[in-house]
Write a protein that holds these residues in place. Sequence first.
Motif, PDB file in Angstrom:
ATOM      1  N   LEU A 246      46.261  33.661  50.924  1.00 41.97           N
ATOM      2  CA  LEU A 246      46.899  34.976  50.778  1.00 41.97           C
ATOM      3  C   LEU A 246      48.376  34.910  51.153  1.00 41.97           C
ATOM      4  N   TYR A 247      48.679  34.198  52.223  1.00 44.05           N
ATOM      5  CA  TYR A 247      50.084  34.062  52.622  1.00 44.05           C
ATOM      6  C   TYR A 247      50.882  33.363  51.525  1.00 44.05           C
ATOM      7  N   GLU A 248      50.325  32.288  50.962  1.00 46.14           N
ATOM      8  CA  GLU A 248      51.011  31.536  49.908  1.00 46.14           C
ATOM      9  C   GLU A 248      51.182  32.397  48.648  1.00 46.14           C
ATOM     10  N   THR A 249      50.171  33.219  48.353  1.00 48.50           N
ATOM     11  CA  THR A 249      50.255  34.120  47.192  1.00 48.50           C
ATOM     12  C   THR A 249      51.396  35.116  47.366  1.00 48.50           C
ATOM     13  N   LYS A 250      51.507  35.698  48.563  1.00 49.26           N
ATOM     14  CA  LYS A 250      52.592  36.646  48.840  1.00 49.26           C
ATOM     15  C   LYS A 250      53.949  35.945  48.796  1.00 49.26           C
ATOM     16  N   LYS A 251      53.978  34.718  49.265  1.00 50.02           N
ATOM     17  CA  LYS A 251      55.210  33.936  49.313  1.00 50.02           C
ATOM     18  C   LYS A 251      55.723  33.627  47.900  1.00 50.02           C
ATOM     19  N   GLU A 252      54.800  33.382  46.980  1.00 49.34           N
ATOM     20  CA  GLU A 252      55.159  32.964  45.624  1.00 49.34           C
ATOM     21  C   GLU A 252      55.417  34.125  44.666  1.00 49.34           C
ATOM     22  N   ASN A 253      54.995  35.340  45.037  1.00 52.13           N
ATOM     23  CA  ASN A 253      55.102  36.480  44.118  1.00 52.13           C
ATOM     24  C   ASN A 253      55.779  37.673  44.780  1.00 52.13           C
ATOM     25  N   ASN A 254      56.892  38.116  44.208  1.00 44.62           N
ATOM     26  CA  ASN A 254      57.541  39.327  44.716  1.00 44.62           C
ATOM     27  C   ASN A 254      56.678  40.548  44.428  1.00 44.62           C
ATOM     28  N   ILE A 255      56.139  40.594  43.219  1.00 42.49           N
ATOM     29  CA  ILE A 255      55.202  41.643  42.832  1.00 42.49           C
ATOM     30  C   ILE A 255      53.889  40.969  42.453  1.00 42.49           C
ATOM     31  N   ILE A 256      52.821  41.310  43.158  1.00 38.33           N
ATOM     32  CA  ILE A 256      51.524  40.676  42.897  1.00 38.33           C
ATOM     33  C   ILE A 256      50.731  41.558  41.934  1.00 38.33           C
ATOM     34  N   LYS A 257      50.761  41.187  40.650  1.00 42.76           N
ATOM     35  CA  LYS A 257      50.090  41.994  39.625  1.00 42.76           C
ATOM     36  C   LYS A 257      48.576  41.874  39.708  1.00 42.76           C
ATOM     37  N   LYS A 258      48.096  40.695  40.094  1.00 47.23           N
ATOM     38  CA  LYS A 258      46.655  40.486  40.225  1.00 47.23           C
ATOM     39  C   LYS A 258      46.380  39.375  41.223  1.00 47.23           C
ATOM     40  N   ILE A 259      45.164  39.398  41.785  1.00 51.33           N
ATOM     41  CA  ILE A 259      44.729  38.342  42.706  1.00 51.33           C
ATOM     42  C   ILE A 259      43.374  37.838  42.252  1.00 51.33           C
ATOM     43  N   LEU A 260      43.250  36.526  42.168  1.00 52.69           N
ATOM     44  CA  LEU A 260      42.002  35.862  41.771  1.00 52.69           C
ATOM     45  C   LEU A 260      41.258  35.455  43.037  1.00 52.69           C
ATOM     46  N   ILE A 261      40.042  35.938  43.198  1.00 49.32           N
ATOM     47  CA  ILE A 261      39.260  35.590  44.384  1.00 49.32           C
ATOM     48  C   ILE A 261      38.266  34.494  44.032  1.00 49.32           C
ATOM     49  N   VAL A 262      38.366  33.364  44.735  1.00 46.53           N
ATOM     50  CA  VAL A 262      37.482  32.215  44.496  1.00 46.53           C
ATOM     51  C   VAL A 262      36.692  31.913  45.768  1.00 46.53           C
ATOM     52  N   GLU A 263      35.861  30.873  45.699  1.00 50.10           N
ATOM     53  CA  GLU A 263      34.949  30.615  46.822  1.00 50.10           C
ATOM     54  C   GLU A 263      35.448  29.583  47.833  1.00 50.10           C
ATOM     55  N   GLY A 264      36.330  28.656  47.428  1.00 46.18           N
ATOM     56  CA  GLY A 264      36.660  27.570  48.353  1.00 46.18           C
ATOM     57  C   GLY A 264      38.127  27.188  48.418  1.00 46.18           C
ATOM     58  N   TYR A 265      38.456  26.434  49.465  1.00 49.56           N
ATOM     59  CA  TYR A 265      39.822  25.937  49.668  1.00 49.56           C
ATOM     60  C   TYR A 265      40.286  25.109  48.477  1.00 49.56           C
ATOM     61  N   ILE A 266      39.422  24.204  48.037  1.00 47.91           N
ATOM     62  CA  ILE A 266      39.769  23.285  46.952  1.00 47.91           C
ATOM     63  C   ILE A 266      40.134  24.064  45.687  1.00 47.91           C
ATOM     64  N   ASP A 267      39.383  25.135  45.424  1.00 51.90           N
ATOM     65  CA  ASP A 267      39.662  25.956  44.239  1.00 51.90           C
ATOM     66  C   ASP A 267      41.075  26.540  44.298  1.00 51.90           C
ATOM     67  N   VAL A 268      41.435  27.094  45.458  1.00 45.86           N
ATOM     68  CA  VAL A 268      42.765  27.693  45.626  1.00 45.86           C
ATOM     69  C   VAL A 268      43.851  26.648  45.411  1.00 45.86           C
ATOM     70  N   ILE A 269      43.706  25.497  46.054  1.00 40.04           N
ATOM     71  CA  ILE A 269      44.727  24.444  45.983  1.00 40.04           C
ATOM     72  C   ILE A 269      44.878  23.935  44.552  1.00 40.04           C
ATOM     73  N   SER A 270      43.756  23.719  43.848  1.00 36.97           N
ATOM     74  CA  SER A 270      43.805  23.246  42.455  1.00 36.97           C
ATOM     75  C   SER A 270      44.511  24.256  41.560  1.00 36.97           C
ATOM     76  N   LEU A 271      44.194  25.540  41.729  1.00 40.99           N
ATOM     77  CA  LEU A 271      44.811  26.581  40.903  1.00 40.99           C
ATOM     78  C   LEU A 271      46.318  26.648  41.143  1.00 40.99           C
ATOM     79  N   PHE A 272      46.736  26.531  42.404  1.00 43.99           N
ATOM     80  CA  PHE A 272      48.162  26.527  42.716  1.00 43.99           C
ATOM     81  C   PHE A 272      48.853  25.318  42.079  1.00 43.99           C
ATOM     82  N   GLN A 273      48.181  24.168  42.113  1.00 46.47           N
ATOM     83  CA  GLN A 273      48.764  22.961  41.520  1.00 46.47           C
ATOM     84  C   GLN A 273      48.970  23.133  40.015  1.00 46.47           C
ATOM     85  N   PHE A 274      48.099  23.922  39.383  1.00 47.25           N
ATOM     86  CA  PHE A 274      48.216  24.193  37.946  1.00 47.25           C
ATOM     87  C   PHE A 274      49.009  25.479  37.679  1.00 47.25           C
TER      88      PHE A 274
END
Length: 576
Positions: A246-274
């Motif tokens: 959540l902190y990284e999402t806020k850091k990367e987006n001035n306006i957060i139009k949507k948030i994707l909720i996933v189940e694990g750490y690995i999922d979040v990190i992979s999505l950010f990498q892409f």
Amino acid sequence: MIKYVSRIFINNLLDQIDIVYLIKNKIKLKKKGKNFFGICPFHLEKNPSFVVNSEKQLYHCFGCGVHGNIIDFIMYYDNLSFLESIELLSNMFSIPIIDNNSNTLKKVSKKNNIYYKLIFSLSTFYTNALFNISGKKAYKYLLNRGFNLYIIKYFAIGFSPLYWTNKILNNTKTIKILYEKLGILRINEKNNNFYDIFYNRIIFPIKNIKGFVVGFGGRVLKNKPPKYLNSSENDIFHKSSELYGLYETKKENNIIKKILIVEGYIDVISLFQFNIKYAVAILGTSITNKHMKKLFSITNKIIYCYDGDKSGIDAQWKSLKMSLPYLINGKEVKFMILPNKEDPDSLIRKEGQMFFEKRINNSLSFSKFFFKQLFLKNLFTSCEEKTYFIHKALSYIKLIPNYLFRINLIQQLGEKIGIINFLDIYNPIKYKKKTIINNNFKKTTIRILLSLLIQYPKLIKFVPKLKFFKSSNIDGLFFFIKFVNFYKNKNTTTVKILEQYRGTKLKKILEILVTWNHMIPDNKIEKFFINLIKKLKINILENRIEYLISLDRREGLNYKKKQELWSLNKILIQKK
């Protein structure tokens, strides 16, 4: 979340934040004279009846009767508690929560700062360990999973080597905190040595929304249970309120139009990498009310994206039920169904960013997922089963605050079960227009005076010292005198007065009084008020005289009371 806030801070918050500026960022307002008008966000209407007064710093809807200040607006608009609203406002407008009168709060803050520093130092140690000889296997594992060096460092991924505690920890105080307060260390019963609960695991530091490391998630290198382990609950870490990424999402987006909720750490990190930098993960638990409030305070759209298996679908259904009370006007929930045996990490690596984002854009709406799952879980072959199904469906729908959305869902339900005009037949949640002004609420002298004082607090200087008689039967006189004495030498405002009575029975009455329109030009308010005070003084005297005359008839008056009656009559003649 804050546990206490002082009246001084609340008044400071009310002074510093302009209600028009705050509400303008939520709904469209148009200025007409001194006020701003707009479509009420709390009920369905075509013509604007929602008014915001910049002078009094209050809003009021003449359609449904909602009324309040900036704190009330945030509470009802974002579905937050009183303290959560204050915390959100203080964060939005960068007003630090300081309470000079609470030594307890200072102690808690100081203690928590020690915990934050210790957890951060430990996180730095884990990160460094990943790039040492001890973390070689863990680093290789991450590279084999497809993570690049940039993303590993971006999320400060680390490693907890075996037996590091014996080599590094030599501070008794530090050991005590890590063992007793933060739950990072445990004791080996065989040799009484401390060991790290995350030993030989890849470490994922968990940051709160402000960017402080508050805990850790640990993953084994080989698939031995438990595969994932989270920090235990403590003063600075609560799984039910924190979200990984959540902190990284806020850091990367001035306006957060949507948030994707996933189940694990690995999922979040992979999505950010892409380059999908709006993903967060729940920490080994179902989504909670605290999560929902936190997410909907920073975005209007949530998309659930769980693993593509039965447990993932079941988890999405649970999340849907948890989301129901938060579907107010403007808030949206969607559902992304992944192919069987796929998770966000595996699927984005197979398909790439473009195709994955296409799936995100094609996510199922709330209504489609709701009815799809509802009919899968409930099959009916008889009239009794059908009736049970209808009641069950309606029990979910009635939890949605958005009136128009509820009506549309009920209408869809009728169409799907084959009942024509179902909305006309069964609508227990039909909108009933509320009104804040009760016709039986008589406009007495006391109430008009109070109304004027709340609307124009500066008038309080024109109130003389009034005598209160225990025998008085003038409704509200005691409260009026008490009210005047309390605010007499204070620089107060309308909004502060109403806030003072939050949580009391008097708040609703005062909210009615503040809406009264006395139809008096501004330049004649003072004169009108002074004349009313004179009338009140006469009423008090007449009331006391009536009491003494009545007492004389019943049992007679002693010399002192006869003198009082004579004196009051003389004063009354002079005043008239």
